[in-house]
Design a protein around this motif. Structure first.
Motif, PDB file in Angstrom:
ATOM      1  N   ALA A  92      49.443  67.073  80.302  1.00 55.03           N
ATOM      2  CA  ALA A  92      50.552  67.257  79.376  1.00 55.03           C
ATOM      3  C   ALA A  92      50.285  68.471  78.506  1.00 55.03           C
ATOM      4  N   ILE A  93      51.355  69.054  78.032  1.00 55.59           N
ATOM      5  CA  ILE A  93      51.268  70.141  77.067  1.00 55.59           C
ATOM      6  C   ILE A  93      51.859  69.581  75.785  1.00 55.59           C
ATOM      7  N   CYS A  94      51.126  69.677  74.695  1.00 54.58           N
ATOM      8  CA  CYS A  94      51.643  69.157  73.429  1.00 54.58           C
ATOM      9  C   CYS A  94      52.644  70.172  72.872  1.00 54.58           C
ATOM     10  N   PHE A  95      53.916  69.772  72.826  1.00 52.28           N
ATOM     11  CA  PHE A  95      54.961  70.699  72.406  1.00 52.28           C
ATOM     12  C   PHE A  95      54.795  71.041  70.928  1.00 52.28           C
ATOM     13  N   ASP A  96      54.791  72.318  70.636  1.00 53.77           N
ATOM     14  CA  ASP A  96      54.537  72.773  69.269  1.00 53.77           C
ATOM     15  C   ASP A  96      55.758  73.445  68.639  1.00 53.77           C
ATOM     16  N   GLY A  97      56.943  73.182  69.212  1.00 63.29           N
ATOM     17  CA  GLY A  97      58.154  73.762  68.647  1.00 63.29           C
ATOM     18  C   GLY A  97      58.396  75.197  69.066  1.00 63.29           C
ATOM     19  N   ARG A  98      57.605  75.682  70.057  1.00 66.33           N
ATOM     20  CA  ARG A  98      57.743  77.064  70.511  1.00 66.33           C
ATOM     21  C   ARG A  98      58.150  77.092  71.985  1.00 66.33           C
ATOM     22  N   PRO A  99      59.459  76.946  72.238  1.00 64.68           N
ATOM     23  CA  PRO A  99      59.908  76.948  73.641  1.00 64.68           C
ATOM     24  C   PRO A  99      59.534  78.232  74.367  1.00 64.68           C
ATOM     25  N   ASP A 100      59.450  79.321  73.640  1.00 70.33           N
ATOM     26  CA  ASP A 100      59.169  80.621  74.262  1.00 70.33           C
ATOM     27  C   ASP A 100      57.766  80.691  74.871  1.00 70.33           C
ATOM     28  N   THR A 101      56.858  79.800  74.479  1.00 67.43           N
ATOM     29  CA  THR A 101      55.491  79.854  75.012  1.00 67.43           C
ATOM     30  C   THR A 101      55.280  78.897  76.184  1.00 67.43           C
ATOM     31  N   LEU A 102      56.302  78.107  76.499  1.00 65.70           N
ATOM     32  CA  LEU A 102      56.098  77.028  77.476  1.00 65.70           C
ATOM     33  C   LEU A 102      55.785  77.506  78.888  1.00 65.70           C
ATOM     34  N   LEU A 103      56.548  78.480  79.373  1.00 67.28           N
ATOM     35  CA  LEU A 103      56.321  78.917  80.762  1.00 67.28           C
ATOM     36  C   LEU A 103      54.889  79.418  80.942  1.00 67.28           C
ATOM     37  N   GLU A 104      54.415  80.194  79.995  1.00 64.04           N
ATOM     38  CA  GLU A 104      53.044  80.707  80.059  1.00 64.04           C
ATOM     39  C   GLU A 104      52.034  79.555  80.064  1.00 64.04           C
ATOM     40  N   LYS A 105      52.279  78.559  79.211  1.00 59.91           N
ATOM     41  CA  LYS A 105      51.368  77.400  79.142  1.00 59.91           C
ATOM     42  C   LYS A 105      51.369  76.618  80.452  1.00 59.91           C
ATOM     43  N   ILE A 106      52.550  76.525  81.074  1.00 63.68           N
ATOM     44  CA  ILE A 106      52.634  75.809  82.355  1.00 63.68           C
ATOM     45  C   ILE A 106      51.892  76.606  83.436  1.00 63.68           C
ATOM     46  N   LEU A 107      52.122  77.911  83.451  1.00 65.47           N
ATOM     47  CA  LEU A 107      51.507  78.761  84.471  1.00 65.47           C
ATOM     48  C   LEU A 107      49.982  78.752  84.395  1.00 65.47           C
ATOM     49  N   THR A 108      49.459  78.626  83.192  1.00 61.84           N
ATOM     50  CA  THR A 108      48.002  78.709  83.016  1.00 61.84           C
ATOM     51  C   THR A 108      47.360  77.331  82.792  1.00 61.84           C
ATOM     52  N   PHE A 109      48.143  76.254  82.950  1.00 60.02           N
ATOM     53  CA  PHE A 109      47.647  74.914  82.642  1.00 60.02           C
ATOM     54  C   PHE A 109      46.479  74.497  83.534  1.00 60.02           C
ATOM     55  N   GLN A 110      45.455  73.936  82.910  1.00 62.57           N
ATOM     56  CA  GLN A 110      44.313  73.360  83.627  1.00 62.57           C
ATOM     57  C   GLN A 110      43.991  72.020  82.994  1.00 62.57           C
ATOM     58  N   PRO A 111      43.878  70.934  83.775  1.00 62.49           N
ATOM     59  CA  PRO A 111      43.430  69.672  83.168  1.00 62.49           C
ATOM     60  C   PRO A 111      41.965  69.774  82.696  1.00 62.49           C
ATOM     61  N   TRP A 112      41.575  68.892  81.776  1.00 61.79           N
ATOM     62  CA  TRP A 112      40.261  69.002  81.118  1.00 61.79           C
ATOM     63  C   TRP A 112      39.097  69.067  82.092  1.00 61.79           C
TER      64      TRP A 112
END
Ligand code: MG
Length: 118
Positions: A92-112
């Protein structure tokens, strides 16, 4: 009435080091320290395990048996997300109220676990 905390199963409680083997196949050990943490959290909150395993035949029973085997007590195991104050999930990505950063966070997401092994 205690408030609910939702726990994902694979990658949070079940270490899931072998990857997917089927809804009712749970081969790996618990994540280190998770039993103690859940015990502590349950003193304050209602702990519900929500997993996609539960949509498939044998999934709920397999999770319950595995939890039992490892001495982990929870309040419910289900496929349906109940109202909760927070969810604990390894994907999961903890939404921080910044929709503009979401795609980048998804693209670079790594589980722990992946982050840890790098
Ligand atoms: Mg997971």
């Amino acid at each position: 009435m205690r408030q609910t905390v939702i726990f994902d199963f694979d990658g949070v409680i079940h270490s899931y080091t072998s990857g997917w083997k089927g809804a009712d196949v749970i081969p790996d050990e618990p994540v280190e320290g998770i039993a103690e943490a859940i015990k502590q959290i349950r003193r304050v909150y209602f702990v519900v395990v929500v997993s996609t395993r539960c949509y498939q035949p044998g999934g709920i029973e397999a999770i319950k048996q595995w939890l039992d085997k490892h001495g982990i007590e929870v309040d419910d195991v289900t496929h349906e997300k109940p109202p909760a104050i927070v969810q604990i999930d390894d994907r999961a990505i903890c939404f921080d109220g910044r929709p503009d950063t979401l795609l980048e966070k998804i693209l670079t997401f790594q589980p722990w676990m992946k982050r840890r092994s790098e």
